[in-house]
Design a protein around this motif. Structure first.
Motif, mmCIF file in Angstrom:
data_model
loop_
_atom_site.group_PDB
_atom_site.id
_atom_site.type_symbol
_atom_site.label_atom_id
_atom_site.label_comp_id
_atom_site.label_asym_id
_atom_site.label_seq_id
_atom_site.Cartn_x
_atom_site.Cartn_y
_atom_site.Cartn_z
ATOM 1 N N PRO A 89 0.807 -1.220 0.000
ATOM 2 C CA PRO A 89 0.000 0.000 0.000
ATOM 3 C C PRO A 89 0.847 1.280 0.000
ATOM 4 O O PRO A 89 0.395 2.324 -0.471
ATOM 5 C CB PRO A 89 -0.846 -0.113 1.267
ATOM 6 N N ASP A 90 2.074 1.181 0.505
ATOM 7 C CA ASP A 90 2.929 2.361 0.607
ATOM 8 C C ASP A 90 4.285 2.181 -0.052
ATOM 9 O O ASP A 90 5.242 2.896 0.255
ATOM 10 C CB ASP A 90 3.128 2.724 2.089
ATOM 11 N N THR A 91 4.389 1.209 -0.972
ATOM 12 C CA THR A 91 5.640 0.962 -1.683
ATOM 13 C C THR A 91 5.341 0.643 -3.145
ATOM 14 O O THR A 91 4.295 0.075 -3.471
ATOM 15 C CB THR A 91 6.430 -0.213 -1.065
ATOM 16 N N ALA A 92 6.258 1.045 -4.007
ATOM 17 C CA ALA A 92 6.083 0.792 -5.439
ATOM 18 C C ALA A 92 7.457 0.702 -6.094
ATOM 19 O O ALA A 92 8.451 1.223 -5.575
ATOM 20 C CB ALA A 92 5.271 1.904 -6.081
ATOM 21 N N GLU A 93 7.483 0.047 -7.238
ATOM 22 C CA GLU A 93 8.666 -0.003 -8.098
ATOM 23 C C GLU A 93 8.289 0.615 -9.429
ATOM 24 O O GLU A 93 7.142 0.514 -9.859
ATOM 25 C CB GLU A 93 9.112 -1.450 -8.317
ATOM 26 N N SER A 94 9.261 1.238 -10.077
ATOM 27 C CA SER A 94 8.982 1.768 -11.408
ATOM 28 C C SER A 94 10.202 1.636 -12.296
ATOM 29 O O SER A 94 11.331 1.471 -11.825
ATOM 30 C CB SER A 94 8.538 3.233 -11.347
ATOM 31 N N MET A 95 9.933 1.716 -13.584
ATOM 32 C CA MET A 95 10.955 1.767 -14.613
ATOM 33 C C MET A 95 10.498 2.835 -15.586
ATOM 34 O O MET A 95 9.316 2.923 -15.922
ATOM 35 C CB MET A 95 11.082 0.411 -15.320
ATOM 36 N N CYS A 96 11.417 3.684 -15.998
ATOM 37 C CA CYS A 96 11.097 4.655 -17.035
ATOM 38 C C CYS A 96 12.314 4.833 -17.924
ATOM 39 O O CYS A 96 13.452 4.645 -17.487
ATOM 40 C CB CYS A 96 10.634 5.989 -16.455
ATOM 41 N N TYR A 97 12.057 5.153 -19.178
ATOM 42 C CA TYR A 97 13.133 5.385 -20.134
ATOM 43 C C TYR A 97 13.710 6.781 -19.925
ATOM 44 O O TYR A 97 13.015 7.697 -19.482
ATOM 45 C CB TYR A 97 12.605 5.240 -21.558
ATOM 46 N N LEU A 98 14.975 6.913 -20.270
ATOM 47 C CA LEU A 98 15.698 8.153 -20.033
ATOM 48 C C LEU A 98 16.500 8.550 -21.261
ATOM 49 O O LEU A 98 17.165 7.715 -21.881
ATOM 50 C CB LEU A 98 16.663 7.964 -18.855
ATOM 51 N N TYR A 99 16.432 9.825 -21.605
ATOM 52 C CA TYR A 99 17.384 10.463 -22.511
ATOM 53 C C TYR A 99 17.957 11.637 -21.727
ATOM 54 O O TYR A 99 17.192 12.437 -21.157
ATOM 55 C CB TYR A 99 16.734 10.973 -23.802
ATOM 56 N N ALA A 100 19.283 11.740 -21.673
ATOM 57 C CA ALA A 100 19.912 12.839 -20.938
ATOM 58 C C ALA A 100 21.053 13.423 -21.763
ATOM 59 O O ALA A 100 21.882 12.692 -22.304
ATOM 60 C CB ALA A 100 20.425 12.362 -19.589
ATOM 61 N N TRP A 101 21.071 14.747 -21.833
ATOM 62 C CA TRP A 101 22.128 15.498 -22.513
ATOM 63 C C TRP A 101 22.899 16.255 -21.438
ATOM 64 O O TRP A 101 22.319 16.730 -20.450
ATOM 65 C CB TRP A 101 21.489 16.463 -23.507
ATOM 66 N N HIS A 102 24.227 16.356 -21.618
ATOM 67 C CA HIS A 102 25.082 17.004 -20.617
ATOM 68 C C HIS A 102 26.086 17.939 -21.287
ATOM 69 O O HIS A 102 26.694 17.562 -22.285
ATOM 70 C CB HIS A 102 25.877 15.959 -19.834
ATOM 71 N N ARG A 103 26.270 19.106 -20.690
ATOM 72 C CA ARG A 103 27.373 20.013 -21.045
ATOM 73 C C ARG A 103 28.246 20.125 -19.793
ATOM 74 O O ARG A 103 27.736 20.311 -18.696
ATOM 75 C CB ARG A 103 26.868 21.396 -21.458
ATOM 76 N N TYR A 104 29.553 20.042 -19.993
ATOM 77 C CA TYR A 104 30.479 19.982 -18.871
ATOM 78 C C TYR A 104 31.208 21.309 -18.679
ATOM 79 O O TYR A 104 31.499 22.019 -19.634
ATOM 80 C CB TYR A 104 31.495 18.860 -19.107
ATOM 81 N N ARG A 105 31.542 21.602 -17.452
ATOM 82 C CA ARG A 105 32.267 22.837 -17.138
ATOM 83 C C ARG A 105 33.718 22.798 -17.611
ATOM 84 O O ARG A 105 34.308 23.843 -17.845
ATOM 85 C CB ARG A 105 32.226 23.114 -15.638
ATOM 86 N N ASP A 106 34.304 21.599 -17.739
ATOM 87 C CA ASP A 106 35.721 21.506 -18.108
ATOM 88 C C ASP A 106 35.961 21.536 -19.612
ATOM 89 O O ASP A 106 37.091 21.387 -20.064
ATOM 90 C CB ASP A 106 36.355 20.267 -17.491
ATOM 91 N N GLY A 107 34.904 21.735 -20.406
ATOM 92 C CA GLY A 107 35.068 21.891 -21.844
ATOM 93 C C GLY A 107 35.091 20.610 -22.641
ATOM 94 O O GLY A 107 35.217 20.653 -23.873
ATOM 95 N N ARG A 108 34.973 19.454 -22.005
ATOM 96 C CA ARG A 108 34.912 18.192 -22.763
ATOM 97 C C ARG A 108 33.680 18.215 -23.667
ATOM 98 O O ARG A 108 32.777 19.020 -23.453
ATOM 99 C CB ARG A 108 34.910 16.986 -21.837
ATOM 100 N N PRO A 109 33.600 17.337 -24.653
ATOM 101 C CA PRO A 109 32.441 17.342 -25.564
ATOM 102 C C PRO A 109 31.123 17.101 -24.820
ATOM 103 O O PRO A 109 31.090 16.384 -23.823
ATOM 104 C CB PRO A 109 32.726 16.182 -26.521
ATOM 105 N N GLU A 110 30.069 17.717 -25.318
ATOM 106 C CA GLU A 110 28.744 17.450 -24.780
ATOM 107 C C GLU A 110 28.444 15.962 -24.945
ATOM 108 O O GLU A 110 28.928 15.326 -25.876
ATOM 109 C CB GLU A 110 27.701 18.281 -25.513
ATOM 110 N N SER A 111 27.641 15.408 -24.034
ATOM 111 C CA SER A 111 27.362 13.975 -24.087
ATOM 112 C C SER A 111 25.868 13.699 -24.097
ATOM 113 O O SER A 111 25.050 14.558 -23.735
ATOM 114 C CB SER A 111 28.012 13.260 -22.895
ATOM 115 N N GLU A 112 25.548 12.489 -24.506
ATOM 116 C CA GLU A 112 24.178 11.999 -24.502
ATOM 117 C C GLU A 112 24.164 10.614 -23.885
ATOM 118 O O GLU A 112 25.118 9.848 -24.027
ATOM 119 C CB GLU A 112 23.630 11.916 -25.922
ATOM 120 N N LEU A 113 23.059 10.312 -23.207
ATOM 121 C CA LEU A 113 22.872 9.002 -22.594
ATOM 122 C C LEU A 113 21.450 8.547 -22.879
ATOM 123 O O LEU A 113 20.500 9.308 -22.689
ATOM 124 C CB LEU A 113 23.105 9.082 -21.079
#
Length: 157
Positions: A89-113
């Motif tokens: 009644p007070d617990t659940a599990e879930s799964m969801c798909y993810l797309y994530a884009w990242h820009r880094y402070r150190d200048g490395r290339p932007e990334s995608e996951l």
């Protein structure tokens, strides 16, 4: 299932999905304390084999705070395809798909996951909170980690 139970289940599903949406929004806006407020005090977070599994807010706080203030210059997280299963009644599990884009402070290339989040949720007096989060990857481009948990495709060793 009674109409009241059906309605409560639908409301709980919407509330659980909203917690994940809030996680993405607060993360993308660099709001570390708002991200942390979405977790139970004893939450377990596993971002992958390159990062030690963190248990509790005291362990999670430095990762989130430093990541948002010093590592990422910008991020954009998108979630979809929610599947939620109640384990009590007070617990659940879930799964969801993810797309994530990242820009880094150190200048490395932007990334995608591309991947998914696996969650365990617990209902608290403040509402549903994340008790466990596991990040799995289907693929990435220029991501900052070399090793990720796979999504577990059929036929994988």
């Amino acid at each position: 299932m009674s109409d009241d139970r059906t309605l409560q289940r639908l409301l709980d599903e919407a509330d659980i999905a909203e917690v994940v949406h809030a996680y993405c929004d607060h993360f993308d806006r660099g709001e570390a304390e708002a991200v942390l407020a979405l977790f139970t005090g004893d939450a377990v977070v596993d971002y992958g084999p390159d990062v030690p599994t963190m248990t509790g807010l005291d362990a999670l706080r430095p990762m989130v705070t430093n990541g948002l203030s010093s590592f990422f210059a910008a991020t954009s997280h998108h979630v979809s395809n929610f599947r939620i299963r109640f384990t009590g009644p007070d617990t659940a599990e879930s799964m969801c798909y993810l797309y994530a884009w990242h820009r880094y402070r150190d200048g490395r290339p932007e990334s995608e996951l591309w991947g998914r989040y696996l969650h365990v949720f617990r209902r608290t007096p403040e509402g549903w909170k994340i008790a466990r989060l596991v990040l799995q990857a289907a693929g990435s481009r220029d991501f900052h980690r070399q090793s990720m948990h796979p999504i577990g495709r059929r036929g994988d060793g």
